[in-house]
Design an enzyme around this catalytic site. Sequence first.
Site, PDB file in Angstrom:
ATOM      1  N   PRO A   1       0.847  -1.203   0.000  1.00  0.00           N
ATOM      2  CA  PRO A   1       0.000   0.000   0.000  1.00  0.00           C
ATOM      3  C   PRO A   1       0.883   1.255   0.000  1.00  0.00           C
ATOM      4  CG  PRO A   1      -0.632  -1.513   1.759  1.00  0.00           C
ATOM      5  CD  PRO A   1       0.685  -1.990   1.231  1.00  0.00           C
ATOM      6  N   TYR A   2       0.302   2.321  -0.512  1.00  0.00           N
ATOM      7  CA  TYR A   2       0.977   3.622  -0.501  1.00  0.00           C
ATOM      8  C   TYR A   2       0.054   4.611   0.187  1.00  0.00           C
ATOM      9  CZ  TYR A   2       2.508   8.186  -2.029  1.00  0.00           C
ATOM     10  OH  TYR A   2       2.897   9.506  -2.042  1.00  0.00           O
TER      11      TYR A   2
END
Lengths: 72, 72, 72, 72, 72, 72
Positions: free
Chosen positions: A2-3
Site C-alpha cells: 500500500p501507498y
Amino acid sequence: MPYVNMKVTGGNEAPTVEQKAELIAGVTELLARVLNKNPATTVVVIEEIDMDNYGLGGKTITEVRKAAAAKK
Amino acid sequence: MPYVNMKVTGGNEAPTVEQKAELIAGVTELLARVLNKNPATTVVVIEEIDMDNYGLGGKTITEVRKAAAAKK
Amino acid sequence: MPYVNMKVTGGNEAPTVEQKAELIAGVTELLARVLNKNPATTVVVIEEIDMDNYGLGGKTITEVRKAAAAKK
Amino acid sequence: MPYVNMKVTGGNEAPTVEQKAELIAGVTELLARVLNKNPATTVVVIEEIDMDNYGLGGKTITEVRKAAAAKK
Amino acid sequence: MPYVNMKVTGGNEAPTVEQKAELIAGVTELLARVLNKNPATTVVVIEEIDMDNYGLGGKTITEVRKAAAAKK
Amino acid sequence: MPYVNMKVTGGNEAPTVEQKAELIAGVTELLARVLNKNPATTVVVIEEIDMDNYGLGGKTITEVRKAAAAKK
C-alpha cells in the site's frame, strides 16, 4: 505494497520527528490490522504544506488562523 | 499529456541535478516508446521527501538507515 | 522505496496488460540504474483516466481527439 | 469535501502569497459554482516544484527556460 | 484539514465497505490523536488499484501473486 | 506545465461530461489569469471517487449522506 500520502500544515504547525514516526507506525499498523497488508512494503509519505499554500473554505490557512486569532 | 510523479528520499540521498534530468528524460522516453505518448506534453514531477517524512515497514527512513548502519 | 504514479488516458487509449507490465518494469529499472534504488520496494501505480476527465489546453481529451479527427 | 492539488514551478517563478490566495479562492468558487460543492470543506494544496524537478518534453524546466532565453 | 490518500490493490483484494469505513475512521482518529487535527475537516480518499496497474519489484501485482501461488 | 488534480465524489454525485469540461476550462483559465501559465501545456485530471472510499469527519460520504437524509 500500500501507498499512503498524508498532507498536513507545516511551518509552526509542522509535526515533530517523533509525531511523524508515530503517524508512519500508526497508519502502517492500521493497514496491517484492517487489510492484512504487509508492513515491509507499505510506503508512507508525509508532506508538510506551507500555510500560505493550504486552503480551506476558499481561504489560505494563514488567513484562517489569523481570523481565528482575531476572534479570541 | 501523461503525468508522472516520482517520490524519492531527499536530504543526503537527494538526486543531483543531472540525475533528475536523466529520470525526466528516461520516463518521458519510456512513455513515448511503450505507449507512443507525445513527449511535448508529458509532465514529470520529482519530489524529494525528507527521510523523517518517508516511511517503510512502519519506520521512518531515518530509522531504517540508522538500523542498517548499526548492523554493519 | 521510491513511489511512482503515472496517469495516462484510459478508454480506447488504455494501455494493455503487457504495456503496463513494461512501464512498471521500465520505470523501476530506471530508478535502480540512475539512483541505485532497490527494486524490491519500488512501488508503481498506473492510473487510467477517462478522456472526459483528462484536460489539456483547457479542453477535455475527448474534445481534443474530436478536433484532431475533424482536421484530418 | 473536494480535494484539489495544484503543482506549479517554484523558485523565481513561485507564486506570491496573494496569487496563492487567489488560486485557492478561485478554484473553491469554481467547484461551488459548477458542482455546488460546499466551500467549507473544500481542501486545496498548492505545491511549488523546483525547476530542476519539473519536466516537460523530456527536459527539466531549468533546461526549457535556458533554451527559450537562448533563442531570444 | 489534513488530506490522506491511500492506495491499495483492488479486484479480488479490494477492501469491503466495512474495511474502508474502518480505515477512514482509523486514520482520522490517528491524526486527531497524534497531531490534534480536527476530524470535521479531515479528508480521506481510498483508491483501489487494479492488480495489473500496481507494481512492486518491477512486476505487476498480478505477476507477483501468480509467482507466489506457483511456489506453494 | 501546471498540473491540477481534482478529487470529487462519484456515483450518483458524479459530475456530468459538461460539468467536467467546465471545471477543466475554468481551472486552466484561472492558472492563465493569475499566474500567466500557458494553457497549451496545463494538464488537469478529475478523479471521481466512490462515496464508500471518500471520508470526511471520520465517516465515509455514504454514511454522511445517510445521516443528513435521516435528519430531514
